[in-house]
Design an enzyme around this catalytic site. Structure first.
Site, PDB file in Angstrom:
ATOM      1  N   ASN A   1       0.821  -1.204   0.000  1.00  0.00           N
ATOM      2  CA  ASN A   1       0.000   0.000   0.000  1.00  0.00           C
ATOM      3  C   ASN A   1       0.859   1.260   0.000  1.00  0.00           C
ATOM      4  O   ASN A   1       2.049   1.215   0.317  1.00  0.00           O
ATOM      5  CB  ASN A   1      -0.913   0.014   1.239  1.00  0.00           C
TER       6      ASN A   1
ATOM      7  N   ASP B   1       4.820   1.616 -20.093  1.00  0.00           N
ATOM      8  CA  ASP B   1       3.487   1.392 -19.502  1.00  0.00           C
ATOM      9  C   ASP B   1       2.797   2.706 -19.152  1.00  0.00           C
ATOM     10  O   ASP B   1       2.274   2.878 -18.055  1.00  0.00           O
ATOM     11  CB  ASP B   1       3.613   0.494 -18.263  1.00  0.00           C
TER      12      ASP B   1
ATOM     13  N   GLU C   1      -3.636   5.056 -15.019  1.00  0.00           N
ATOM     14  CA  GLU C   1      -3.378   4.537 -13.663  1.00  0.00           C
ATOM     15  C   GLU C   1      -1.961   4.843 -13.188  1.00  0.00           C
ATOM     16  O   GLU C   1      -1.701   4.848 -11.987  1.00  0.00           O
ATOM     17  CB  GLU C   1      -3.587   3.010 -13.628  1.00  0.00           C
TER      18      GLU C   1
END
Length: 308
Positions: A55, A165, A169
């Site tokens: 996280n 990439d 996101e």
């Protein structure tokens, strides 16, 4: 959008590089360089995001009150997936990049169970979440992001780094709303800028990756073409009901423009989404593209303005 990342088809041997340790020279946290950081040096705040391996939390250094984003990664998960090498590479690459549109990796440390990455805090959060809320972005915001990304990727490519990439996101928004490339998990430093590993996200894969051809930094040009379309339309250009259909449409460059896309943006996207990598519009020409020049409202941080 079809979720998830495509795993490497075959993990190739990485070229060895002597970049020094990732923490070298990164003393921007008000901490003495000789002392190793530990979790007790931080006040941990609210969670900023969740990932597969750990996280991210808002955190503050107790000594200097410096706000950061603390990415906490579980070693057991990384080892289970065999991604130790990829994490090491991500740290090495991101720690050496300093650009206003790239999220800074200030430092890192680890204990018995976790690896901690000390990252720049981007207060406006993920571009992906903003896109989910509004569905599409307007011309000004999209053109600004295109200029920012073209500048940041020019910097990366000069340093022989291919991102591989770029997608909503992996883009965060800074204090002024400026874009920050945030995730270098699939990036690679390659002196020759030539690769074969298939990686990234399905909707954003360029034809040469799907066909397992050798590719170079022009894969990033394809990705920002896909991104520009998704920001203006609300979904990626080759999104389909099945993976095979998405692959087929990518290989045919089967792109359909809705009437809502402005002509200038359509011209830019068409020049980026080319089957032949060498035919894609170079980053320098994205910066000079009439649609980008007409609509971008890029605001550089003061330090960059003063140095320019």
């Amino acid at each position: 959008m079809q979720s998830g990342s495509v795993q490497p088809a075959d993990e190739e041997e990485e070229q060895t590089r002597d970049q020094g340790t990732a923490a070298a020279g990164l003393v921007e946290l008000g901490m003495p360089p000789v002392r190793r950081l530990k979790i007790e040096d931080f006040e941990i705040g609210r969670p900023l995001g969740k990932g597969k391996f750990g996280n991210v939390y808002l955190a503050r250094l107790k000594e200097s009150h410096f706000l950061v984003a603390l990415k906490v990664i579980f070693k057991s998960q990384i080892e289970k997936e065999g991604l130790e090498h990829q994490l090491r590479r991500e740290i090495e690459i991101q720690a050496h990049l300093q650009h206003p549109n790239i999220l800074r990796l200030y430092n890192y440390f680890h204990d018995a169970r976790r690896v901690y990455l000390i990252l720049e805090y981007a207060p406006r959060g993920e571009l992906y979440k903003e896109l989910q809320k509004s569905n599409t972005l307007d011309e000004q915001h999209t053109a600004t992001i295109m200029e920012e990304l073209a500048d940041a990727l020019t910097y990366c490519h000069e340093k022989k780094v291919i991102h591989r990439d770029i997608k909503p996101e992996n883009l965060l928004l800074g204090f002024r709303g400026e874009v920050k490339i945030a995730d270098f998990g699939w990036s690679v430093h390659t002196p020759s800028l030539r690769r074969k590993t298939m990686c990234g996200t399905l909707d954003y894969l360029p034809p040469e990756m799907i066909e397992r051809r050798t590719y170079n930094e022009t894969v990033d040009l394809w990705c920002i073409g896909v991104l520009c379309y998704e920001l203006l339309v609300g979904n990626p250009p080759f999104e389909s009901h099945s993976h095979n259909e998405t692959y087929r449409r990518i290989l045919k460059v089967d792109i359909r423009f809705p009437p809502s896309i402005p002509l200038g943006a359509r011209d830019l996207i068409s020049k980026l989404l080319r089957y032949q990598p060498l035919e894609r519009l170079p980053l320098s020409q994205i910066l000079e593209h009439p649609w980008v020049r007409a609509h971008s409202q890029r605001v550089l941080p003061p330090s960059v303005q003063m140095n320019s």
